[in-house]
Design an enzyme around this catalytic site. Structure first.
Site, PDB file in Angstrom:
ATOM      1  N   CYS A   1       0.751  -1.268  -0.124  1.00 54.58           N
ATOM      2  CA  CYS A   1      -0.051   0.014  -0.080  1.00 54.58           C
ATOM      3  C   CYS A   1       0.696   1.262  -0.002  1.00 54.58           C
ATOM      4  CB  CYS A   1      -0.867  -0.049   1.104  1.00 54.58           C
ATOM      5  SG  CYS A   1      -1.736  -1.555   1.475  1.00 54.58           S
TER       6      CYS A   1
ATOM      7  N   ARG B   1       5.009  -0.016  -6.133  1.00 56.64           N
ATOM      8  CA  ARG B   1       4.990  -0.925  -5.225  1.00 56.64           C
ATOM      9  C   ARG B   1       3.909  -1.842  -4.977  1.00 56.64           C
ATOM     10  NH1 ARG B   1       6.725   2.301  -0.315  1.00 56.64           N
ATOM     11  NH2 ARG B   1       5.176   1.161   0.991  1.00 56.64           N
TER      12      ARG B   1
ATOM     13  N   TRP C   1      -3.250  -2.762  -1.284  1.00 52.02           N
ATOM     14  CA  TRP C   1      -3.086  -4.248  -1.934  1.00 52.02           C
ATOM     15  C   TRP C   1      -3.678  -5.007  -0.698  1.00 52.02           C
ATOM     16  CZ3 TRP C   1      -0.186  -8.230   0.311  1.00 52.02           C
ATOM     17  CH2 TRP C   1       0.508  -9.021  -0.581  1.00 52.02           C
TER      18      TRP C   1
ATOM     19  N   ASN D   1      -1.776   2.235   5.872  1.00 47.30           N
ATOM     20  CA  ASN D   1      -0.953   1.142   5.628  1.00 47.30           C
ATOM     21  C   ASN D   1      -0.570   0.455   6.845  1.00 47.30           C
ATOM     22  OD1 ASN D   1      -0.781   2.156   2.831  1.00 47.30           O
ATOM     23  ND2 ASN D   1       1.416   2.931   3.136  1.00 47.30           N
ATOM     24  N   GLY D   2      -0.701  -1.033   6.856  1.00 43.75           N
ATOM     25  CA  GLY D   2      -0.401  -1.755   7.912  1.00 43.75           C
ATOM     26  C   GLY D   2      -1.422  -2.674   8.204  1.00 43.75           C
TER      27      GLY D   2
ATOM     28  N   GLU E   1      18.807 -16.859  -8.635  1.00 46.81           N
ATOM     29  CA  GLU E   1      18.328 -15.610  -8.922  1.00 46.81           C
ATOM     30  C   GLU E   1      17.581 -15.689 -10.371  1.00 46.81           C
ATOM     31  OE1 GLU E   1      17.563 -12.940  -7.440  1.00 46.81           O
ATOM     32  OE2 GLU E   1      17.486 -11.483  -8.841  1.00 46.81           O
TER      33      GLU E   1
ATOM     34  N   LYS F   1      13.670 -14.688 -11.150  1.00 44.79           N
ATOM     35  CA  LYS F   1      13.321 -13.610 -12.137  1.00 44.79           C
ATOM     36  C   LYS F   1      12.307 -14.025 -12.991  1.00 44.79           C
ATOM     37  CE  LYS F   1      14.338 -10.679 -10.540  1.00 44.79           C
ATOM     38  NZ  LYS F   1      15.264 -10.520  -9.349  1.00 44.79           N
TER      39      LYS F   1
ATOM     40  N   GLU G   1       8.921 -14.753 -11.457  1.00 45.22           N
ATOM     41  CA  GLU G   1       8.156 -13.615 -11.061  1.00 45.22           C
ATOM     42  C   GLU G   1       7.619 -12.893 -12.228  1.00 45.22           C
ATOM     43  OE1 GLU G   1      10.305 -10.648  -8.192  1.00 45.22           O
ATOM     44  OE2 GLU G   1      11.684 -11.477  -9.378  1.00 45.22           O
TER      45      GLU G   1
ATOM     46  N   HIS H   1      20.307 -36.215  -8.032  1.00 46.27           N
ATOM     47  CA  HIS H   1      19.851 -36.735  -6.923  1.00 46.27           C
ATOM     48  C   HIS H   1      18.306 -36.360  -7.141  1.00 46.27           C
ATOM     49  CE1 HIS H   1      23.657 -37.607  -5.249  1.00 46.27           C
ATOM     50  NE2 HIS H   1      23.972 -36.457  -5.417  1.00 46.27           N
TER      51      HIS H   1
ATOM     52  N   LYS I   1       6.513  -4.346  -4.627  1.00 49.53           N
ATOM     53  CA  LYS I   1       7.757  -4.046  -4.471  1.00 49.53           C
ATOM     54  C   LYS I   1       8.208  -4.061  -2.887  1.00 49.53           C
ATOM     55  CE  LYS I   1      11.663  -2.585  -6.019  1.00 49.53           C
ATOM     56  NZ  LYS I   1      12.621  -3.856  -6.773  1.00 49.53           N
TER      57      LYS I   1
END
Ligand code: F6R
Length: 614
Positions: A2, A27, A80, A106-107, A487, A491, A494, A510, A609
């Site tokens: 948010c 964000r 969000w 926010n929160g 990584e 990427k 995502e 394995h 974000k």
């Protein structure tokens, strides 16, 4: 997650709020809204606070806001969803029943159910499913003609985390903000004031800011601001100057922020290194570690706490600490460490790594370590962020604002920071002056190596087009390149939504080799050291089972080129520095696959974000 923006001043508030929310889009959010206190002289309106909220993109909100909307003070929000579905009603701002109090939050308010019950017994009717709405009703219930006092009284009853901005129709031009666990910044303009959860929302208006601390409340009017605590003790503000330029948050000719940020890496790495390399003594200079040489010398082990991409940077860092500085080191997922009842040993140096400096998992893990007496250094990008401020010292990586949700340039700058810290530690132990100088020469060459690697863009785009429709990928690497394989997989998933796994190349036999088929490509990161041949053996095992192989290896590696279906030749460098040349192709590969599949590269679905909730 948010985002909050607030404005009071002579300009048209709605325009500034929507523009500020647009800056916060990166964000991650699912709905957005603004509340504007109409000017008295505008007259006509039944409700002096006008509320406009829309599910979906800011573009939807922009369409709904009249171009000539009157009013010079207002608050806005990108939501969000946590409590309640994604819809217009649950979007912020929220009003109290009289329509005079507007809030954005926010929160998470943990005790909202009991407060809601208390207010419902007094006849208050709630209209949303959110925890946040309770703040609007509580402030209205406690309001006795002084908004700041009502907000403080309400905060005294709230449990949980918040960054809030509140307005009251009877106090035109005033906005009250408060922070507890969710960032809030005051922007000091010329005859105007702003509030935001993130400086990017106010950069077009001012660079003079005050970062609020937890437990602080601010009251802004166009001409003034006052910060105090919940018991109304005034607090002297520390005014900071933001060094980011507005251009840094524009796309500047690139098709999206991720592309821009990938191509900015030669410069961002340069900034991370700048002024820190001591070529004469073959060591490094840091301003903010806050540790004496004696304290550094006493360090026996290193622990890194982080999440996601920052955790991957930590894994590379730990490899460096162990192999170069000869210190045992482990990179831990912050979300795991915190609840494991961790043992905090003396002579251990902790690093909290975070681009945003606001990631809740990393922040709470850091606090847990500090509570047990451990020292935590921050490796952060965002200046003034909570982790940067609460850590015991640290290193800013100076990547500049990273807007795309998928982290790229912050990662390579975090790597640069780890190379520097490793060198500092190694030079205190058994690395000679001569070796230190050589190490720095290699490090100095990294921006140019990265620039050259970026020249592979068209070649990588062709390969990405060829494979983008595969459903599963394996990314395989060994040693210091294993975290880069992880990584690469992160990427790709995502931003393209293709399933990918990063695996240690030596581990595939394995288990994961069972996945290999002509439909499952493997991306190999082939090092140029003692692990090269072993990695090539794994490549052959995959080829023997019909799996397509894309190999990223040093230029001129004929053997790799002859085995792989596709070969990405990266510039030659010392094996210890290959994470830099190997990560660029995996970033570009993910980017071009996402482009090929028509994904929203900068704002991939379900992601935010800055992950400020657990
Ligand atoms: C991946 C990504 C995330 C973040 C993670 C930690 O591209 O961006 O995995 O790395 O959420 O974020 P910070 O570094 O802000 O703590």
């Amino acid at each position: 997650m948010c985002g909050i923006v607030g404005y009071t001043g002579p300009k048209q508030a709605s325009r500034i709020l929507v523009e500020g929310l647009k800056r916060l889009e990166y964000r991650g959010y699912d709905s957005a809204g603004i509340a504007v206190r109409e000017d008295d002289e505008a007259g006509g309106s039944q409700k002096p606070i006008v509320l406009i909220k829309k599910q979906g993109k800011i573009a939807e909100l922009r369409k709904a806001v009249p171009k000539d909307m009157a009013g010079h003070a207002g608050i806005g929000h990108t939501r969000w969803a946590t409590h309640g579905a994604v819809n217009d009603i649950n979007a912020h701002p929220h009003l109290d029943a009289s329509g005079k109090v507007a809030i954005v939050h926010n929160g998470i308010i943990e005790n909202y159910m009991s407060l809601k019950e208390m207010l419902e017994k007094k006849g208050v009717v709630f209209i949303s499913e959110t925890d946040s709405e309770v703040i609007a009703h509580l402030v209205a219930y406690l309001y006795r003609g002084d908004l700041e006092a009502a907000v403080k009284a309400a905060l005294g009853q709230l449990k949980g985390t918040y960054g809030i901005a509140v307005m009251h129709a009877d106090e035109p031009g005033r906005i009250v903000g408060a922070r507890n666990g969710s960032p809030l910044v005051v922007g000091i303009g010329d005859g105007e004031m702003l509030l935001a959860s993130d400086v990017t929302a106010m950069l077009a208006h001012t660079k003079r800011v005050v970062y609020l601390n937890d437990g602080e409340v601010v009251s802004i009017t166009p001409a003034d601001f006052r910060i105090s605590d919940l018991s109304d003790q005034a607090i002297d503000p520390k005014i900071d100057l933001v060094t980011w330029e507005l251009g840094a948050i524009e796309k500047e000719g690139f098709s999206c922020y991720m592309e821009k940020e990938i191509f900015e890496q030669p410069e961002s790495i340069e900034r991370a290194l700048s002024g820190r390399m001591d070529m004469e003594y073959g060591t490094v200079k840091f301003g903010g570690l806050n540790l004496s040489k004696k304290e550094l010398l006493a360090i026996q082990r290193v622990r890194v706490i982080a999440a996601g991409t920052s955790w991957h940077a930590g894994l590379v860092g730990c490899h460096l600490f162990e192999s170069i500085a000869r210190l045992p080191a482990v990179s831990e997922l912050a979300s795991e460490l915190r609840y494991r009842n961790p043992v905090v040993e003396p002579e251990t140096l902790y690093f909290a790594v975070s681009q945003s400096g606001e990631t809740a998992d990393t922040l709470y893990a850091m606090r847990e370590i500090q509570r047990r007496g451990g020292s935590v250094l921050g490796i952060c990008n965002v200046v003034g962020s909570t982790i940067a401020r609460e850590s015991d010292g640290g290193v800013y990586v100076h990547s500049g604002p990273e807007i795309a949700v998928a982290s790229t340039k912050a990662f390579t700058s975090q790597l640069a920071a780890f190379y520097l810290v490793t060198l500092a530690m190694a030079r205190m132990h058994d690395m000679s002056h001569h070796e230190g100088v050589r190490f720095l020469e290699n490090l100095k060459a990294v921006p140019e190596l990265v620039r050259k690697t970026l020249g592979l863009r068209d070649h990588i785009q062709k390969i990405a087009k060829k494979y983008a429709h595969a459903k599963d990928f394996l990314f395989l690497g060994r040693g210091i390149l294993y975290p880069i394989a992880m990584e690469g997989a992160l990427k790709l998933k995502e931003i393209s939504y293709i399933h990918a796994e990063g695996y240690a190349a030596g581990e595939i036999k394995h288990g994961p080799i069972a996945l290999i088929s002509p439909d499952t490509p493997s991306i190999f990161l082939v090092p140029n050291d003692h692990l090269r041949e072993k990695t090539i053996t794994s490549m052959k095992e995959i080829k023997a089972r019909g799996g397509p192989v894309v190999a990223i290896a040093e230029e001129g590696d004929e053997l790799v080129a002859s085995i792989a279906d596709d070969y990405i030749p990266v510039p030659k460098c010392d094996a210890r520095f290959q994470p830099f040349t190997m990560v660029i192709p995996v970033q570009l590969f993910a980017y071009f696959c996402a482009l090929e599949l028509g994904r929203d590269v900068d704002q991939p679905r379900n992601l935010a974000k800055s992950v400020t909730v657990e």
